[in-house]
Write a protein that holds these residues in place. Structure first.
Motif, PDB file in Angstrom:
ATOM      1  N   ARG A   1      33.892 -10.585 -37.902  1.00 38.66           N
ATOM      2  CA  ARG A   1      33.581 -11.282 -39.153  1.00 38.66           C
ATOM      3  C   ARG A   1      33.961 -12.755 -39.089  1.00 38.66           C
ATOM      4  O   ARG A   1      33.336 -13.607 -39.739  1.00 38.66           O
ATOM      5  CB  ARG A   1      34.279 -10.593 -40.317  1.00 38.66           C
TER       6      ARG A   1
ATOM      7  N   THR B   1      28.641  -1.512 -38.496  1.00 43.32           N
ATOM      8  CA  THR B   1      27.589  -2.346 -39.062  1.00 43.32           C
ATOM      9  C   THR B   1      27.693  -2.539 -40.569  1.00 43.32           C
ATOM     10  O   THR B   1      27.284  -3.586 -41.082  1.00 43.32           O
ATOM     11  CB  THR B   1      26.209  -1.749 -38.735  1.00 43.32           C
TER      12      THR B   1
ATOM     13  N   LEU C   1      29.456  -5.786 -41.452  1.00 39.82           N
ATOM     14  CA  LEU C   1      29.022  -7.021 -40.799  1.00 39.82           C
ATOM     15  C   LEU C   1      27.659  -7.459 -41.316  1.00 39.82           C
ATOM     16  O   LEU C   1      26.825  -6.629 -41.679  1.00 39.82           O
ATOM     17  CB  LEU C   1      28.930  -6.815 -39.282  1.00 39.82           C
ATOM     18  N   ASP C   2      27.426  -8.791 -41.306  1.00 41.17           N
ATOM     19  CA  ASP C   2      26.067  -9.276 -41.537  1.00 41.17           C
ATOM     20  C   ASP C   2      25.322  -9.303 -40.209  1.00 41.17           C
ATOM     21  O   ASP C   2      25.893  -9.000 -39.153  1.00 41.17           O
ATOM     22  CB  ASP C   2      26.075 -10.640 -42.234  1.00 41.17           C
ATOM     23  N   ASP C   3      24.053  -9.647 -40.246  1.00 43.23           N
ATOM     24  CA  ASP C   3      23.250  -9.545 -39.032  1.00 43.23           C
ATOM     25  C   ASP C   3      23.773 -10.444 -37.912  1.00 43.23           C
ATOM     26  O   ASP C   3      23.782 -10.035 -36.738  1.00 43.23           O
ATOM     27  CB  ASP C   3      21.789  -9.879 -39.333  1.00 43.23           C
ATOM     28  N   ALA C   4      24.188 -11.657 -38.243  1.00 43.86           N
ATOM     29  CA  ALA C   4      24.705 -12.559 -37.216  1.00 43.86           C
ATOM     30  C   ALA C   4      25.964 -11.988 -36.570  1.00 43.86           C
ATOM     31  O   ALA C   4      26.167 -12.096 -35.349  1.00 43.86           O
ATOM     32  CB  ALA C   4      24.997 -13.937 -37.814  1.00 43.86           C
ATOM     33  N   GLN C   5      26.805 -11.350 -37.359  1.00 43.42           N
ATOM     34  CA  GLN C   5      28.027 -10.738 -36.842  1.00 43.42           C
ATOM     35  C   GLN C   5      27.716  -9.509 -35.992  1.00 43.42           C
ATOM     36  O   GLN C   5      28.389  -9.267 -34.986  1.00 43.42           O
ATOM     37  CB  GLN C   5      28.943 -10.379 -38.008  1.00 43.42           C
ATOM     38  N   LYS C   6      26.709  -8.758 -36.388  1.00 42.56           N
ATOM     39  CA  LYS C   6      26.274  -7.612 -35.574  1.00 42.56           C
ATOM     40  C   LYS C   6      25.795  -8.074 -34.202  1.00 42.56           C
ATOM     41  O   LYS C   6      26.135  -7.474 -33.175  1.00 42.56           O
ATOM     42  CB  LYS C   6      25.163  -6.848 -36.288  1.00 42.56           C
TER      43      LYS C   6
ATOM     44  N   GLU D   1      16.957  -0.340 -39.269  1.00 42.58           N
ATOM     45  CA  GLU D   1      16.963  -1.792 -39.080  1.00 42.58           C
ATOM     46  C   GLU D   1      18.101  -2.227 -38.156  1.00 42.58           C
ATOM     47  O   GLU D   1      17.905  -3.090 -37.281  1.00 42.58           O
ATOM     48  CB  GLU D   1      17.078  -2.497 -40.434  1.00 42.58           C
ATOM     49  N   ASP D   2      19.267  -1.643 -38.339  1.00 46.82           N
ATOM     50  CA  ASP D   2      20.397  -2.000 -37.480  1.00 46.82           C
ATOM     51  C   ASP D   2      20.174  -1.544 -36.041  1.00 46.82           C
ATOM     52  O   ASP D   2      20.508  -2.264 -35.097  1.00 46.82           O
ATOM     53  CB  ASP D   2      21.700  -1.402 -38.021  1.00 46.82           C
TER      54      ASP D   2
END
Length: 241
Positions: free
Chosen positions: A117, A148, A151-156, A185-186
Motif C-alpha cells: 500500500r 487484492t 489493494l488498488d490496481d496499481a498496488q496489485k 478482473e483481478d
C-alpha cells in the motif's frame, strides 16, 4: 521444478495447463483456526477421492496431512504469515522452512500488505525473496498472496511485479480472511502483469463450477476453495474458506 516423483503430483504454474479436469486445479482448503484433526483427515480423504491438486492447511497440520496423503498423488500445501502478512521476514522464513521440513510441497505466503500500500517494492522483494529461498531449498513451490481486497490496481501490479522479481512460482489473490476474495478482473490483471509462465491462484469466494471456470478463463491456473466437491459436482458451495 518437481517435488514429487510421479507425474500426477507435479506442481504446475503457467498457462500451459488446460482446464480439462477441474479437480486438478483445486487446492482443497481448510484454514479455519478451530479445525479438528477429524475435519483435517476428512478433507484429505476427499482430496484423494476427487484427485484435487493439493490440501491446504495451517502449519500445525502439515505432518498429519502429509501422512494422510501418502501415495495419493495429492500435494501438501501450507500457509506462512497467515492471514495478515504482518510478521517480520525472518519469522516468515523460519515458518516456511519448518513447513517444508514437515512435508509441505507448496507454501502460500502473505506479503507485507502495508509495504504494498505504501508502494515500497524493495521491501516486498526482500520479504518474498527470503521466503522463496527457504522454500526452494527443499524443491517446494512458493505462492505469494497479495490480498487484492486491500489493494488498488496499481498496488496489485506492484505486488505482482515484486513476486516475479523475487522468484515466486505463483501469485495468489486472497487469504479469504480479510474481506473480499478473487474476482475475474483481478485474475486478468494479475495474469497480464506476471506474464504466461507464472502461476496465478484464485482464492476466496470461489464456490461453484461457473466461478472456477470464469477464473480459469481469466488466467487462473489454480483455485483455492473449501467448496471443491461442490465445484466438481457442478453445485453451489457454502461460504467460507
Amino acid at each position: 521444478m518437481s517435488n514429487e516423483a510421479t507425474p500426477a503430483a507435479q506442481p504446475s504454474t503457467g498457462t500451459q495447463q488446460a482446464p480439462g479436469n477441474i479437480a486438478s486445479f483445486i487446492d482443497h482448503t481448510l484454514l479455519k483456526p478451530e479445525a479438528s484433526e477429524a475435519e483435517i483427515l476428512k478433507v484429505c480423504a476427499e482430496a484423494a477421492e476427487y484427485r484435487f491438486k493439493s490440501v491446504c492447511v495451517n502449519p500445525v497440520w502439515v505432518k498429519t496431512v502429509k501422512k494422510a496423503l501418502k501415495g495419493s498423488g495429492v500435494l501438501t500445501c501450507s500457509v506462512v504469515g497467515f492471514p495478515l502478512g504482518a510478521t517480520p521476514t525472518d519469522v516468515k522464513t523460519f515458518e516456511a522452512r519448518g513447513a517444508v521440513l514437515d512435508g509441505a510441497d507448496e507454501v502460500d505466503m502473505v506479503i507485507n500488505i502495508a509495504a504494498a500500500r505504501a508502494g515500497d517494492k524493495g521491501a516486498l522483494v526482500e520479504d518474498i525473496t527470503a521466503v522463496a529461498e527457504a522454500v526452494h531449498a527443499s524443491d517446494a513451490i512458493l505462492k505469494v498472496i497479495i490480498e487484492t481486497a486491500l489493494l488498488d490496481d496499481a498496488q496489485k501490479v506492484l505486488a505482482c511485479e515484486a513476486a516475479v522479481e523475487a522468484g515466486a512460482d505463483f501469485v495468489k489473490t486472497s487469504t479469504g480472511f480479510n474481506g473480499g476474495g478473487a474476482t475475474v478482473e483481478d485474475i486478468a490483471l494479475m495474469r497480464r502483469t506476471v506474464g504466461p509462465d507464472l502461476g496465478v491462484k484464485a482464492s476466496g469466494g470461489v464456490r461453484s463450477l461457473a466461478d472456477a471456470q470464469a477464473m480459469i478463463a481469466a488466467g487462473a491456473t489454480r483455485i483455492g476453495a473449501s467448496s471443491g466437491i461442490a465445484i466438481v459436482k457442478g453445485e453451489q458451495g457454502s461460504s467460507g474458506y
